[in-house]
Design a protein around this motif. Structure first.
Motif, PDB file in Angstrom:
ATOM      1  N   GLY A  18       0.789  -1.227   0.000  1.00  0.00           N
ATOM      2  CA  GLY A  18       0.000   0.000   0.000  1.00  0.00           C
ATOM      3  C   GLY A  18       0.820   1.276   0.000  1.00  0.00           C
ATOM      4  N   TYR A  19       2.142   1.159   0.137  1.00  0.00           N
ATOM      5  CA  TYR A  19       3.012   2.332   0.128  1.00  0.00           C
ATOM      6  C   TYR A  19       3.714   2.451  -1.222  1.00  0.00           C
ATOM      7  CZ  TYR A  19       2.789   2.651   5.262  1.00  0.00           C
ATOM      8  OH  TYR A  19       2.381   2.781   6.558  1.00  0.00           O
ATOM      9  N   SER A  20       3.864   3.671  -1.697  1.00  0.00           N
ATOM     10  CA  SER A  20       4.688   3.910  -2.890  1.00  0.00           C
ATOM     11  C   SER A  20       6.150   3.934  -2.453  1.00  0.00           C
ATOM     12  CB  SER A  20       4.320   5.247  -3.532  1.00  0.00           C
ATOM     13  OG  SER A  20       4.720   6.326  -2.690  1.00  0.00           O
ATOM     14  N   ASN A  21       7.064   3.891  -3.396  1.00  0.00           N
ATOM     15  CA  ASN A  21       8.498   3.925  -3.060  1.00  0.00           C
ATOM     16  C   ASN A  21       8.846   5.176  -2.260  1.00  0.00           C
ATOM     17  OD1 ASN A  21       8.958   1.496  -4.313  1.00  0.00           O
ATOM     18  ND2 ASN A  21       9.667   2.405  -6.221  1.00  0.00           N
ATOM     19  N   SER A  22       8.335   6.325  -2.677  1.00  0.00           N
ATOM     20  CA  SER A  22       8.643   7.564  -1.958  1.00  0.00           C
ATOM     21  C   SER A  22       8.035   7.559  -0.559  1.00  0.00           C
ATOM     22  CB  SER A  22       8.179   8.791  -2.747  1.00  0.00           C
ATOM     23  OG  SER A  22       6.787   8.741  -2.973  1.00  0.00           O
ATOM     24  N   GLU A  23       6.870   6.944  -0.397  1.00  0.00           N
ATOM     25  CA  GLU A  23       6.257   6.847   0.928  1.00  0.00           C
ATOM     26  C   GLU A  23       7.063   5.928   1.842  1.00  0.00           C
ATOM     27  OE1 GLU A  23       1.517   7.538   0.022  1.00  0.00           O
ATOM     28  OE2 GLU A  23       2.392   5.567  -0.410  1.00  0.00           O
ATOM     29  N   ILE A  24       7.635   4.873   1.277  1.00  0.00           N
ATOM     30  CA  ILE A  24       8.474   3.969   2.075  1.00  0.00           C
ATOM     31  C   ILE A  24       9.701   4.717   2.583  1.00  0.00           C
ATOM     32  CG2 ILE A  24       9.940   1.903   2.018  1.00  0.00           C
ATOM     33  CD1 ILE A  24       7.923   0.767  -0.043  1.00  0.00           C
ATOM     34  N   ILE A  25      10.306   5.510   1.718  1.00  0.00           N
ATOM     35  CA  ILE A  25      11.487   6.287   2.123  1.00  0.00           C
ATOM     36  C   ILE A  25      11.135   7.226   3.265  1.00  0.00           C
ATOM     37  CG2 ILE A  25      13.113   8.075   1.367  1.00  0.00           C
ATOM     38  CD1 ILE A  25      13.041   6.623  -1.414  1.00  0.00           C
ATOM     39  N   GLU A  26      10.033   7.938   3.163  1.00  0.00           N
ATOM     40  CA  GLU A  26       9.608   8.848   4.230  1.00  0.00           C
ATOM     41  C   GLU A  26       9.281   8.080   5.509  1.00  0.00           C
ATOM     42  OE1 GLU A  26       9.897  12.158   4.255  1.00  0.00           O
ATOM     43  OE2 GLU A  26      10.824  11.815   2.301  1.00  0.00           O
ATOM     44  N   TYR A  27       8.647   6.936   5.372  1.00  0.00           N
ATOM     45  CA  TYR A  27       8.304   6.074   6.504  1.00  0.00           C
ATOM     46  C   TYR A  27       9.567   5.699   7.267  1.00  0.00           C
ATOM     47  CZ  TYR A  27       6.343   1.809   8.737  1.00  0.00           C
ATOM     48  OH  TYR A  27       5.943   0.842   9.613  1.00  0.00           O
ATOM     49  N   LEU A  28      10.597   5.287   6.536  1.00  0.00           N
ATOM     50  CA  LEU A  28      11.849   4.875   7.165  1.00  0.00           C
ATOM     51  C   LEU A  28      12.633   6.056   7.729  1.00  0.00           C
ATOM     52  CD1 LEU A  28      12.935   2.146   4.602  1.00  0.00           C
ATOM     53  CD2 LEU A  28      11.895   1.804   6.864  1.00  0.00           C
ATOM     54  N   LYS A  29      12.605   7.183   7.029  1.00  0.00           N
ATOM     55  CA  LYS A  29      13.286   8.381   7.526  1.00  0.00           C
ATOM     56  C   LYS A  29      12.689   8.856   8.846  1.00  0.00           C
ATOM     57  CE  LYS A  29      15.124  10.491   3.344  1.00  0.00           C
ATOM     58  NZ  LYS A  29      15.022  11.648   2.428  1.00  0.00           N
ATOM     59  N   SER A  30      11.408   8.615   9.028  1.00  0.00           N
ATOM     60  CA  SER A  30      10.757   9.021  10.280  1.00  0.00           C
ATOM     61  C   SER A  30      10.975   7.985  11.383  1.00  0.00           C
ATOM     62  CB  SER A  30       9.262   9.256  10.055  1.00  0.00           C
ATOM     63  OG  SER A  30       8.607   8.042   9.759  1.00  0.00           O
ATOM     64  N   GLU A  31      11.877   7.027  11.110  1.00  0.00           N
ATOM     65  CA  GLU A  31      12.285   5.975  12.039  1.00  0.00           C
ATOM     66  C   GLU A  31      11.150   5.023  12.407  1.00  0.00           C
ATOM     67  OE1 GLU A  31      14.858   7.119  15.220  1.00  0.00           O
ATOM     68  OE2 GLU A  31      15.876   8.612  13.987  1.00  0.00           O
ATOM     69  N   LYS A  32      10.160   4.923  11.556  1.00  0.00           N
ATOM     70  CA  LYS A  32       9.121   3.912  11.730  1.00  0.00           C
ATOM     71  C   LYS A  32       9.663   2.597  11.174  1.00  0.00           C
ATOM     72  CE  LYS A  32       5.308   7.133  11.235  1.00  0.00           C
ATOM     73  NZ  LYS A  32       4.200   7.548  10.365  1.00  0.00           N
ATOM     74  N   ARG A  33       9.215   1.508  11.753  1.00  0.00           N
ATOM     75  CA  ARG A  33       9.653   0.192  11.305  1.00  0.00           C
ATOM     76  C   ARG A  33       8.455  -0.740  11.208  1.00  0.00           C
ATOM     77  NH1 ARG A  33      13.092   3.112  10.007  1.00  0.00           N
ATOM     78  NH2 ARG A  33      15.262   3.093  10.658  1.00  0.00           N
TER      79      ARG A  33
END
Length: 69
Positions: A18-33
């Motif tokens: 359900g996440y786009s590539n750019s959303e995954i990057i933002e998700y990880l940058k926000s330290e979510k796992r």
């Protein structure tokens, strides 16, 4: 390695469904796992979380500690 472990313990689910590539990057940058997979026990999930530590030195130290204890 941790994402592969996550896929195994979640019966092959898509880890970022359900996440786009750019959303995954933002998700990880926000330290979510990724959350703990259904078929993973606490010890396995702890290994996964240690693989996701941002600081490589701390990551190695923590994983080494888990292996030898």
């Amino acid at each position: 390695m941790a994402v592969i472990m996550w896929e195994i313990y979640s019966d092959g689910e898509n880890p970022y469904s359900g996440y786009s590539n750019s959303e995954i990057i933002e998700y990880l940058k926000s330290e979510k796992r990724l959350s703990k997979p259904l078929h993973s026990d606490d010890e396995i999930y702890e290994w996964m979380k240690q693989c996701w530590i941002n600081d490589p030195k701390q990551r190695f130290h923590n994983l080494f500690y888990l292996i030898v204890t």
